[in-house]
Design a protein around this motif. Sequence first.
Motif, PDB file in Angstrom:
ATOM      1  N   ALA A 119       0.824  -1.209   0.000  1.00 35.77           N
ATOM      2  CA  ALA A 119       0.000   0.000   0.000  1.00 35.77           C
ATOM      3  C   ALA A 119       0.857   1.258   0.000  1.00 35.77           C
ATOM      4  CB  ALA A 119      -0.931  -0.005   1.217  1.00 35.77           C
ATOM      5  N   TYR A 120       1.894   1.277   0.795  1.00 35.04           N
ATOM      6  CA  TYR A 120       2.740   2.465   0.901  1.00 35.04           C
ATOM      7  C   TYR A 120       3.396   2.816  -0.429  1.00 35.04           C
ATOM      8  CZ  TYR A 120       2.664   3.644   5.866  1.00 35.04           C
ATOM      9  OH  TYR A 120       2.277   4.093   7.106  1.00 35.04           O
ATOM     10  N   LYS A 121       3.753   1.824  -1.217  1.00 31.66           N
ATOM     11  CA  LYS A 121       4.484   2.116  -2.461  1.00 31.66           C
ATOM     12  C   LYS A 121       3.558   2.633  -3.559  1.00 31.66           C
ATOM     13  CE  LYS A 121       4.643  -1.952  -5.402  1.00 31.66           C
ATOM     14  NZ  LYS A 121       5.519  -2.869  -6.126  1.00 31.66           N
ATOM     15  N   ILE A 122       2.259   2.695  -3.277  1.00 29.97           N
ATOM     16  CA  ILE A 122       1.305   3.210  -4.253  1.00 29.97           C
ATOM     17  C   ILE A 122       0.504   4.384  -3.707  1.00 29.97           C
ATOM     18  CG2 ILE A 122      -0.797   2.644  -5.545  1.00 29.97           C
ATOM     19  CD1 ILE A 122       0.280  -0.204  -5.818  1.00 29.97           C
ATOM     20  N   LEU A 123       0.013   4.270  -2.486  1.00 29.56           N
ATOM     21  CA  LEU A 123      -0.972   5.223  -1.973  1.00 29.56           C
ATOM     22  C   LEU A 123      -0.381   6.526  -1.441  1.00 29.56           C
ATOM     23  CD1 LEU A 123      -3.389   2.826  -0.041  1.00 29.56           C
ATOM     24  CD2 LEU A 123      -3.717   3.859  -2.305  1.00 29.56           C
ATOM     25  N   PHE A 124       0.869   6.543  -1.027  1.00 33.19           N
ATOM     26  CA  PHE A 124       1.403   7.705  -0.313  1.00 33.19           C
ATOM     27  C   PHE A 124       2.634   8.326  -0.977  1.00 33.19           C
ATOM     28  CE2 PHE A 124      -0.267   4.717   3.038  1.00 33.19           C
ATOM     29  CZ  PHE A 124      -1.498   5.353   3.162  1.00 33.19           C
ATOM     30  N   LEU A 125       2.763   8.144  -2.264  1.00 30.57           N
ATOM     31  CA  LEU A 125       3.944   8.638  -2.973  1.00 30.57           C
ATOM     32  C   LEU A 125       4.081  10.156  -2.891  1.00 30.57           C
ATOM     33  CD1 LEU A 125       3.658   6.383  -6.133  1.00 30.57           C
ATOM     34  CD2 LEU A 125       5.392   6.211  -4.337  1.00 30.57           C
ATOM     35  N   ASP A 126       2.972  10.860  -2.769  1.00 30.65           N
ATOM     36  CA  ASP A 126       3.011  12.327  -2.749  1.00 30.65           C
ATOM     37  C   ASP A 126       3.324  12.901  -1.375  1.00 30.65           C
ATOM     38  OD1 ASP A 126       0.589  11.196  -1.954  1.00 30.65           O
ATOM     39  OD2 ASP A 126      -0.565  12.985  -2.465  1.00 30.65           O
ATOM     40  N   VAL A 127       3.267  12.073  -0.344  1.00 31.43           N
ATOM     41  CA  VAL A 127       3.438  12.600   1.011  1.00 31.43           C
ATOM     42  C   VAL A 127       4.604  11.996   1.785  1.00 31.43           C
ATOM     43  CG1 VAL A 127       1.039  13.325   1.316  1.00 31.43           C
ATOM     44  CG2 VAL A 127       1.665  10.956   1.820  1.00 31.43           C
ATOM     45  N   ILE A 128       5.140  10.871   1.345  1.00 32.97           N
ATOM     46  CA  ILE A 128       6.228  10.258   2.119  1.00 32.97           C
ATOM     47  C   ILE A 128       7.594  10.818   1.754  1.00 32.97           C
ATOM     48  CG2 ILE A 128       4.970   8.110   2.494  1.00 32.97           C
ATOM     49  CD1 ILE A 128       6.626   6.800   0.328  1.00 32.97           C
ATOM     50  N   PHE A 129       7.698  11.486   0.602  1.00 34.20           N
ATOM     51  CA  PHE A 129       8.984  12.026   0.173  1.00 34.20           C
ATOM     52  C   PHE A 129       9.019  13.545   0.362  1.00 34.20           C
ATOM     53  CE2 PHE A 129       8.471   8.216  -2.590  1.00 34.20           C
ATOM     54  CZ  PHE A 129       9.575   7.505  -2.134  1.00 34.20           C
ATOM     55  N   PRO A 130      10.205  14.113   0.609  1.00 33.90           N
ATOM     56  CA  PRO A 130      10.321  15.574   0.757  1.00 33.90           C
ATOM     57  C   PRO A 130       9.956  16.290  -0.537  1.00 33.90           C
ATOM     58  CG  PRO A 130      12.497  14.543   0.629  1.00 33.90           C
ATOM     59  CD  PRO A 130      11.516  13.423   0.772  1.00 33.90           C
ATOM     60  N   LYS A 178       4.614  16.230 -11.077  1.00 30.12           N
ATOM     61  CA  LYS A 178       3.352  16.039 -11.787  1.00 30.12           C
ATOM     62  C   LYS A 178       2.357  15.261 -10.931  1.00 30.12           C
ATOM     63  CE  LYS A 178       2.795  17.305 -15.271  1.00 30.12           C
ATOM     64  NZ  LYS A 178       2.205  18.570 -15.778  1.00 30.12           N
ATOM     65  N   PHE A 179       2.860  14.325 -10.150  1.00 31.18           N
ATOM     66  CA  PHE A 179       2.003  13.520  -9.282  1.00 31.18           C
ATOM     67  C   PHE A 179       1.249  14.414  -8.301  1.00 31.18           C
ATOM     68  CE2 PHE A 179       0.955  10.364  -6.050  1.00 31.18           C
ATOM     69  CZ  PHE A 179       0.748   9.198  -6.781  1.00 31.18           C
ATOM     70  N   ARG A 180       1.977  15.401  -7.747  1.00 32.54           N
ATOM     71  CA  ARG A 180       1.334  16.321  -6.796  1.00 32.54           C
ATOM     72  C   ARG A 180       0.459  17.341  -7.508  1.00 32.54           C
ATOM     73  NH1 ARG A 180       7.018  16.221  -4.257  1.00 32.54           N
ATOM     74  NH2 ARG A 180       6.792  14.808  -2.470  1.00 32.54           N
ATOM     75  N   GLU A 181       0.914  17.855  -8.655  1.00 38.60           N
ATOM     76  CA  GLU A 181       0.148  18.857  -9.391  1.00 38.60           C
ATOM     77  C   GLU A 181      -1.227  18.332  -9.807  1.00 38.60           C
ATOM     78  OE1 GLU A 181       2.463  20.029 -12.724  1.00 38.60           O
ATOM     79  OE2 GLU A 181       3.724  21.445 -11.599  1.00 38.60           O
ATOM     80  N   THR A 182      -1.286  17.063 -10.153  1.00 41.85           N
ATOM     81  CA  THR A 182      -2.529  16.483 -10.651  1.00 41.85           C
ATOM     82  C   THR A 182      -3.334  15.776  -9.565  1.00 41.85           C
ATOM     83  OG1 THR A 182      -1.354  14.447 -11.278  1.00 41.85           O
ATOM     84  CG2 THR A 182      -1.558  16.171 -12.958  1.00 41.85           C
ATOM     85  N   ALA A 183      -2.885  15.884  -8.315  1.00 43.82           N
ATOM     86  CA  ALA A 183      -3.575  15.236  -7.183  1.00 43.82           C
ATOM     87  C   ALA A 183      -3.725  13.732  -7.414  1.00 43.82           C
ATOM     88  CB  ALA A 183      -4.937  15.885  -6.947  1.00 43.82           C
ATOM     89  N   ALA A 184      -2.709  13.130  -8.024  1.00 42.79           N
ATOM     90  CA  ALA A 184      -2.772  11.700  -8.305  1.00 42.79           C
ATOM     91  C   ALA A 184      -2.885  10.879  -7.023  1.00 42.79           C
ATOM     92  CB  ALA A 184      -1.524  11.273  -9.092  1.00 42.79           C
ATOM     93  N   GLY A 185      -2.190  11.296  -5.987  1.00 42.48           N
ATOM     94  CA  GLY A 185      -2.261  10.577  -4.722  1.00 42.48           C
ATOM     95  C   GLY A 185      -3.662  10.589  -4.143  1.00 42.48           C
ATOM     96  N   ASP A 186      -4.310  11.752  -4.171  1.00 42.34           N
ATOM     97  CA  ASP A 186      -5.680  11.852  -3.675  1.00 42.34           C
ATOM     98  C   ASP A 186      -6.615  10.947  -4.471  1.00 42.34           C
ATOM     99  OD1 ASP A 186      -5.037  13.689  -1.706  1.00 42.34           O
ATOM    100  OD2 ASP A 186      -5.438  15.427  -2.989  1.00 42.34           O
ATOM    101  N   ASN A 187      -6.454  10.954  -5.788  1.00 43.74           N
ATOM    102  CA  ASN A 187      -7.308  10.119  -6.634  1.00 43.74           C
ATOM    103  C   ASN A 187      -7.128   8.636  -6.328  1.00 43.74           C
ATOM    104  OD1 ASN A 187      -8.507  12.234  -8.064  1.00 43.74           O
ATOM    105  ND2 ASN A 187      -6.816  12.335  -9.529  1.00 43.74           N
ATOM    106  N   LEU A 188      -5.885   8.206  -6.163  1.00 46.27           N
ATOM    107  CA  LEU A 188      -5.630   6.802  -5.859  1.00 46.27           C
ATOM    108  C   LEU A 188      -6.189   6.414  -4.498  1.00 46.27           C
ATOM    109  CD1 LEU A 188      -1.974   6.434  -7.188  1.00 46.27           C
ATOM    110  CD2 LEU A 188      -4.028   5.398  -8.166  1.00 46.27           C
ATOM    111  N   ARG A 189      -6.062   7.308  -3.521  1.00 47.08           N
ATOM    112  CA  ARG A 189      -6.572   7.005  -2.182  1.00 47.08           C
ATOM    113  C   ARG A 189      -8.101   6.945  -2.164  1.00 47.08           C
ATOM    114  NH1 ARG A 189      -1.844  10.033  -0.878  1.00 47.08           N
ATOM    115  NH2 ARG A 189      -2.931  12.028  -1.000  1.00 47.08           N
ATOM    116  N   VAL A 190      -8.736   7.821  -2.929  1.00 49.80           N
ATOM    117  CA  VAL A 190     -10.202   7.806  -2.993  1.00 49.80           C
ATOM    118  C   VAL A 190     -10.685   6.489  -3.597  1.00 49.80           C
ATOM    119  CG1 VAL A 190     -12.203   8.812  -4.143  1.00 49.80           C
ATOM    120  CG2 VAL A 190     -10.538  10.299  -3.034  1.00 49.80           C
TER     121      VAL A 190
END
Length: 284
Positions: free
Chosen positions: A32-43, A119-131
């Motif tokens: 789960a961590y390697k997919i769902l939290f890519l936008d928040v676990i890295f600086p 791009k992952f953060r700009e497009t809210a990809a993390g939010d979309n995957l978590r939803v």
Amino acid sequence: MAQQYGFDYELITYKWPTWLHKQTEKQRIIWAYKILFLDVIFPLSLEKVIFVDADQVVRADMGELYDMDIKGRPLAYTPFCDNNKDMDGYRFWRQGFWKEHLRGRPYHISALYVVDLVKFRETAAGDNLRVIYETLSKDPNSLANLDQHAGLTCSICVIVRFDSAVYTYYDIKDLPNYAQHMVPIFSLPQEWLWCESWCGNATKSRAKTIDLCNNPMTKEPKLQGAKRIVSEWVNLDSEARHLTAKILGDEVNPQESVVSPNQSPDSGTDNSVEEEDAESKSEL
């Protein structure tokens, strides 16, 4: 090891959000961590990351992959090979639910991928995957332990309901494939991930990485397959064993030396084959 090979590393930690459906088993949490939290676990200063499975052998400069133009997509994966026709019966994404859901999009393998964090953060990809994950994982038709149901082995599985009688199973490694309509994927050139099971030997010479994916036809253990498939495996394994022993101050046990590709492993002494971890058994 960092001193020996001249690289830097840092450790990161991130607490599972209280509002997101939680997993409890360690292997499921890792996936789960390697997919769902890519936008928040890295600086925020980090612009791109590359994930490589631990059972892959790299034969190319990963800088080439890092610098590749992935056409503004937040993710880049390699599609599954289709040239080993013996595996056609196992390509489930070509029929049923997946064929209809993908609508011509490639089905990608998750053993290696690039993440453009900007791009992952700009497009809210993390939010979309978590939803999407939250919606599916809390579905009343989902099973918490599908790997123990119907003989299936997968990491974080849910059931998607088509109608009153038909279900489709997939695990969290399928989430990026499932969400391509919301989180687009750039398909990497095929040579960036070669796997004997799905690709066959015709394209092996061009492989930039070799993945030891499971073969559903032979069910050959990964370590046994590594000695047969990867010519440099014996030397790589020996080097890793000696370095580990040096760091720990231990001596390398001669009985632990790997079997050469031209020798038949002794089933009575090669315990490593029998001790494959749960992750390897859950992969295709």
